[in-house]
Design a protein around this motif. Structure first.
Motif, PDB file in Angstrom:
ATOM      1  N   HIS A   1       0.927  -1.249   0.106  1.00 52.27           N
ATOM      2  CA  HIS A   1      -0.094  -0.033   0.009  1.00 52.27           C
ATOM      3  C   HIS A   1       0.811   1.308  -0.100  1.00 52.27           C
ATOM      4  N   ASP A   2       2.100   1.409   0.434  1.00 51.43           N
ATOM      5  CA  ASP A   2       3.039   2.331   0.464  1.00 51.43           C
ATOM      6  C   ASP A   2       3.676   2.517  -0.848  1.00 51.43           C
ATOM      7  N   GLY A   3       3.275   1.674  -2.062  1.00 50.56           N
ATOM      8  CA  GLY A   3       3.719   1.687  -3.216  1.00 50.56           C
ATOM      9  C   GLY A   3       5.251   1.193  -3.826  1.00 50.56           C
ATOM     10  N   ASN A   4       5.825   0.656  -2.742  1.00 54.37           N
ATOM     11  CA  ASN A   4       7.089  -0.052  -2.865  1.00 54.37           C
ATOM     12  C   ASN A   4       6.648  -1.337  -3.389  1.00 54.37           C
ATOM     13  N   VAL A   5       7.739  -1.992  -4.371  1.00 54.87           N
ATOM     14  CA  VAL A   5       7.502  -3.319  -5.125  1.00 54.87           C
ATOM     15  C   VAL A   5       8.490  -3.966  -4.316  1.00 54.87           C
TER      16      VAL A   5
ATOM     17  N   VAL B   1      10.653  -7.744 -21.117  1.00 55.50           N
ATOM     18  CA  VAL B   1      10.238  -6.578 -20.155  1.00 55.50           C
ATOM     19  C   VAL B   1       9.344  -7.102 -19.027  1.00 55.50           C
ATOM     20  N   ILE B   2       9.609  -6.986 -17.842  1.00 55.52           N
ATOM     21  CA  ILE B   2       8.874  -7.124 -16.561  1.00 55.52           C
ATOM     22  C   ILE B   2       8.772  -5.879 -15.877  1.00 55.52           C
ATOM     23  N   GLN B   3       7.588  -5.439 -15.787  1.00 51.34           N
ATOM     24  CA  GLN B   3       7.638  -3.898 -15.163  1.00 51.34           C
ATOM     25  C   GLN B   3       6.414  -3.860 -14.072  1.00 51.34           C
ATOM     26  N   MET B   4       6.962  -3.387 -13.065  1.00 49.82           N
ATOM     27  CA  MET B   4       5.790  -2.941 -11.908  1.00 49.82           C
ATOM     28  C   MET B   4       6.551  -1.753 -11.453  1.00 49.82           C
ATOM     29  N   ASN B   5       6.039  -0.519 -11.788  1.00 50.46           N
ATOM     30  CA  ASN B   5       6.365   0.634 -11.430  1.00 50.46           C
ATOM     31  C   ASN B   5       6.794   0.884  -9.893  1.00 50.46           C
TER      32      ASN B   5
ATOM     33  N   ASN C   1      15.286  10.415 -15.525  1.00 51.29           N
ATOM     34  CA  ASN C   1      15.088  11.705 -15.087  1.00 51.29           C
ATOM     35  C   ASN C   1      15.404  12.744 -16.164  1.00 51.29           C
ATOM     36  N   GLY C   2      15.282  12.315 -17.508  1.00 50.89           N
ATOM     37  CA  GLY C   2      15.332  13.341 -18.775  1.00 50.89           C
ATOM     38  C   GLY C   2      16.732  12.949 -19.257  1.00 50.89           C
ATOM     39  N   GLU C   3      17.530  12.266 -18.641  1.00 53.67           N
ATOM     40  CA  GLU C   3      18.738  11.985 -19.075  1.00 53.67           C
ATOM     41  C   GLU C   3      18.832  10.492 -19.938  1.00 53.67           C
ATOM     42  N   PRO C   4      19.406  10.523 -21.141  1.00 57.07           N
ATOM     43  CA  PRO C   4      19.523   9.422 -21.747  1.00 57.07           C
ATOM     44  C   PRO C   4      20.427   8.254 -21.464  1.00 57.07           C
ATOM     45  N   VAL C   5      20.068   7.063 -21.223  1.00 59.20           N
ATOM     46  CA  VAL C   5      20.746   5.922 -20.681  1.00 59.20           C
ATOM     47  C   VAL C   5      20.802   4.764 -21.731  1.00 59.20           C
ATOM     48  N   ILE C   6      21.918   4.083 -22.075  1.00 60.34           N
ATOM     49  CA  ILE C   6      22.282   3.204 -23.039  1.00 60.34           C
ATOM     50  C   ILE C   6      22.308   1.806 -21.991  1.00 60.34           C
ATOM     51  N   LEU C   7      21.507   0.798 -22.305  1.00 54.69           N
ATOM     52  CA  LEU C   7      21.809  -0.559 -21.566  1.00 54.69           C
ATOM     53  C   LEU C   7      22.424  -1.504 -22.521  1.00 54.69           C
ATOM     54  N   GLY C   8      23.586  -2.169 -21.825  1.00 54.16           N
ATOM     55  CA  GLY C   8      24.168  -3.165 -22.683  1.00 54.16           C
ATOM     56  C   GLY C   8      23.390  -4.398 -22.654  1.00 54.16           C
ATOM     57  N   PRO C   9      23.730  -5.472 -23.504  1.00 49.90           N
ATOM     58  CA  PRO C   9      23.136  -6.739 -23.443  1.00 49.90           C
ATOM     59  C   PRO C   9      23.045  -7.437 -22.156  1.00 49.90           C
ATOM     60  N   GLY C  10      22.242  -8.166 -21.560  1.00 53.61           N
ATOM     61  CA  GLY C  10      22.053  -8.846 -20.364  1.00 53.61           C
ATOM     62  C   GLY C  10      20.800  -8.640 -19.613  1.00 53.61           C
ATOM     63  N   ARG C  11      20.607  -8.980 -18.384  1.00 49.81           N
ATOM     64  CA  ARG C  11      19.530  -8.757 -17.595  1.00 49.81           C
ATOM     65  C   ARG C  11      19.703  -7.703 -16.791  1.00 49.81           C
ATOM     66  N   HIS C  12      18.789  -6.810 -16.542  1.00 44.89           N
ATOM     67  CA  HIS C  12      18.929  -5.414 -15.758  1.00 44.89           C
ATOM     68  C   HIS C  12      18.008  -5.358 -14.938  1.00 44.89           C
ATOM     69  N   PHE C  13      18.010  -5.102 -13.533  1.00 42.76           N
ATOM     70  CA  PHE C  13      16.944  -4.822 -12.663  1.00 42.76           C
ATOM     71  C   PHE C  13      17.268  -3.395 -12.233  1.00 42.76           C
TER      72      PHE C  13
ATOM     73  N   LEU D   1      12.293   7.379 -11.498  1.00 44.63           N
ATOM     74  CA  LEU D   1      12.419   8.036 -12.591  1.00 44.63           C
ATOM     75  C   LEU D   1      12.900   7.503 -13.660  1.00 44.63           C
ATOM     76  N   PHE D   2      12.872   6.211 -13.789  1.00 46.75           N
ATOM     77  CA  PHE D   2      13.524   5.422 -15.020  1.00 46.75           C
ATOM     78  C   PHE D   2      12.328   5.129 -16.152  1.00 46.75           C
ATOM     79  N   LYS D   3      12.612   5.551 -17.173  1.00 49.02           N
ATOM     80  CA  LYS D   3      11.613   5.034 -18.254  1.00 49.02           C
ATOM     81  C   LYS D   3      12.116   4.336 -19.326  1.00 49.02           C
ATOM     82  N   TRP D   4      11.808   2.964 -19.449  1.00 48.32           N
ATOM     83  CA  TRP D   4      12.198   2.107 -20.388  1.00 48.32           C
ATOM     84  C   TRP D   4      11.457   2.675 -21.909  1.00 48.32           C
TER      85      TRP D   4
END
Length: 655
Positions: A130-134, A160-164, A182-194, A199-202
């Motif tokens: 209920h506090d919004g934490n996942v 892609v598995i998402q639960m904001n 947070n408005g700054e572009p990010v490049i993700l390399g191959p592999g699994r990321h958690f 503020l992150f937007k895929w």
């Protein structure tokens, strides 16, 4: 924040440490940029930009945020560690609910059983409180962690598995992941990321093979071998050499690719020019014309520079600004004007750099045949004539020919290459106008000649002489000459002389095609007269043939008679000579016999006479019969056959 450096590339790599084993790496590009070979290995090699250009303004690659994935065997540890931890109050509340459910028969048990969640090994379960934490539920059976939480279970093979705010992303090999933090572009390399960041937007994955990948201000430009990349930043162009360029620049504009083999690769003020062999490059530096050779590659960074293109080095005329390259082949002369003065260029290659030098055209020194189409004129006896002609010429004095016949103000320019920025509206000499002027003068001269001669007189005179047996060959030549011959001789006698004397053009010969009479009635009448004249001529020819044939026969008979007479005379003379010779021989023989007979006795003389008579009878193939009168008559009358064999007489005589 720890700092490391790439030894050979001059690239500063800043590592932003996190609580897990993954790291967010920010690349600060050098002047040569960076090239990322593989995100798994993290290999970084330098690439080249603006090669061989002496440019003061360098391309700013900026700082690129690159997020690498943790090792696969450590990912479960990252999930357990990065999942949100429940607070103490939350744990006590959920523990109290469990106790209430246990002590409440049936209803409480059913409620607890509904909240039980079993997480398999190939699944990932996320629970939001209920506090919004996942929270990430580890493998196994869960009841306490699912109470008062929204639980979602997904397959671990999903990309892609998402639960904001939690994102579990799988970037396949050969791909980048592009995202925004947070408005700054990010490049993700191959592999699994958690990633557990609100503020992150895929955004999406993109393959390495995409030539241009853009994520906000970040650009990944992959320049293939044999190509060049073109970009500009704040009005300054840059040329990227083959490789993978990762750039974070808000002002960068990607302009596409160009082939490395292209003759001219340019972006704003930068030009890489490679002139093909056998061609000459034409360019401008401000207002100055430039020629570029094919023996080198030009790297030019100049705002005033403009490349026009290249032309074949074998072109007869290459004109670019004040520079002229004129190739005069053998058999031609170049006609040009230097400060307004006529200049005749001999065969060879001429390079002139002078603004007041203007080339006009080429002039042939060989023989040329010029046709004149459909000349219509009246003869002096008012006969309308239409015909075509052709004459051959040769230029012997170029200056006279150009001065008298070559002026052109039409503005037509042929057989030349001019740069796009230099055009001319007129040329003092033009070969086409030169030829047309000669044709006009010839046409005028032919019209005058026809107007001064009578067509019917020439025709009738020719017809009359054909039918006049008393006319001599000289009269026929002088009075009966054809109309074409009259025109030809008059043209060559007057016009050819004037052209050679005044214009330096030699008229070699001329010919006239079939002359047509404009008036159909007159043409029919003359055609009929010509037919009659032809018939008369044919009759005369037939008569001449018969006369000739009779004379030939008479002459043949005369010759045959004379031959026979001569033959008979010769035969008679030969026979007379034969008789005379035989007579002389016989007389001689008789004299010899007489001389011999006179010296023998009478019986011998008789015997010899008998033998001589017998030989004579034998030579004459005759038979002598000795009998009485009655038998002889019977034999002569056919009443008695002659059975006496040849030789019997001799035997009887001997007896």
């Amino acid at each position: 924040m720890a700092t490391a450096s790439a030894a050979d590339s001059g690239i500063e790599m800043k590592t932003m440490e996190s609580d897990d084993d993954s790291e967010l790496r920010v690349f600060a590009g050098s002047e040569t940029g960076i090239y990322l070979v593989g995100a798994e290995s993290g290999d970084i090699l330098p690439v080249v930009v603006d090669k061989n250009f002496k440019s003061k303004v360098k391309l700013d690659y900026g700082n690129v945020r690159f997020l690498t994935a943790p090792a696969e065997d450590q990912f479960e540890t990252v999930l357990a560690r990065e999942g949100s931890a429940a607070s103490c109050g939350s744990r006590c509340a959920r523990g109290l609910l469990c106790c209430v459910g246990i002590v409440t028969p049936l209803v409480g048990w059913i409620a607890l059983m509904c909240k039980v969640k079993y997480v398999k090994l190939d699944e990932v379960s996320l629970a939001r409180g209920h506090d919004g934490n996942v929270y990430v539920l580890p493998h196994g059976c869960h009841l306490h962690g699912t109470l008062c939480r929204k639980v979602e279970t997904r397959r671990v093979t999903e990309d892609v598995i998402q639960m904001n705010p939690v994102n579990i992303l799988r970037i396949l090999p050969g791909h980048y992941g592009i995202a925004d933090n947070n408005g700054e572009p990010v490049i993700l390399g191959p592999g699994r990321h958690f990633i557990n960041d609100a503020l992150f937007k895929w955004i999406k994955p993109v393959p390495f093979t995409d030539p241009h990948v853009r994520n906000g201000t970040t650009h990944i430009i992959t320049v293939p071998g044999g190509s060049l990349g073109l970009v500009e930043v704040l009005g300054v162009g840059h040329i990227l050499e083959p490789g993978r360029h990762i750039i974070n620049n808000n002002d960068l504009i990607f302009r596409g690719f160009a082939k490395a083999t292209d003759e001219n690769v340019s972006i704003l003020s930068k030009h890489r020019i490679m002139v093909p062999v056998g061609r000459i490059g034409l360019a401008w530096d401000g207002g100055d014309a430039l020629l570029l050779n094919s023996d080198q590659v030009y790297y030019i960074d100049n705002n005033l520079f403009k490349y026009v293109g290249s032309v074949d080095i074998l072109d007869e005329v290459i004109e670019h600004g004040s520079i002229k390259i004129i190739t005069v082949n053998e058999g031609l002369l170049g006609i040009a004007f230097d400060d307004g003065e006529l200049h005749v260029m001999e065969p060879g290659r001429h390079i002139i750099d002078k603004a007041t030098f203007m080339f006009s055209a080429f002039l042939s020194t060989g023989q040329e045949t010029l046709p004149i189409r459909q000349i219509t004129s009246l003869s002096s006896d008012n006969v309308g004539l239409a015909f075509s002609a052709a004459f051959s010429i040769q230029v012997v004095d170029a200056k006279k020919a150009v001065t008298m016949l070559g002026r052109d103000l039409s503005g037509e320019v042929t057989n030349r290459h001019r740069s796009q920025s230099i055009e001319t509206s007129e040329t003092p000499f033009n070969t086409k106008v030169f030829q047309e002027n000669i044709k006009d003068r010839a046409r005028l001269n032919l019209s005058i000649i026809i107007g001064n001669n009578k067509f019917t007189d020439s025709f009738l005179s020719t017809a009359h002489l054909r039918g006049d047996a008393s006319a001599t060959d000289e009269d026929a030549e002088e009075q009966g000459e054809s109309f074409k011959g009259l025109v030809h001789d008059a043209f060559m006698a007057k016009f050819a002389t004037e052209m050679l004397r005044d214009c330096g053009v030699k008229i070699l010969d001329m010919s006239i095609e079939d002359i047509k009479i404009v008036s159909k009635e007159l043409s029919a009448a003359l055609a009929q007269a010509a037919v009659k004249a032809t018939e008369l001529e044919m009759a005369r020819i037939d008569q001449d043939v018969e006369v000739t044939r009779a004379a030939t026969a008479m002459k043949s008979l005369q010759i045959r008679a004379e031959g026979e007479g001569v033959a008979k005379t010769i035969k008679a003379e030969a026979k007379s000579d034969t008789i005379r010779i035989i007579g002389d021989a016989e007389a001689a023989r008789i004299r010899k016999i007489d001389d011999a007979m006179s010296s023998i006795c009478v019986p011998s003389q008789r015997r010899e006479m008998i033998l001589s008579a017998a030989e004579t009878l034998k030579a004459a193939n005759s038979t002598l019969i000795f009998s009485d009168a009655e038998t002889g008559n019977n034999i002569l009358n056919g009443n008695m056959p002659l059975t006496v064999p040849r030789g019997a007489v001799g035997r009887e005589r001997e007896k």
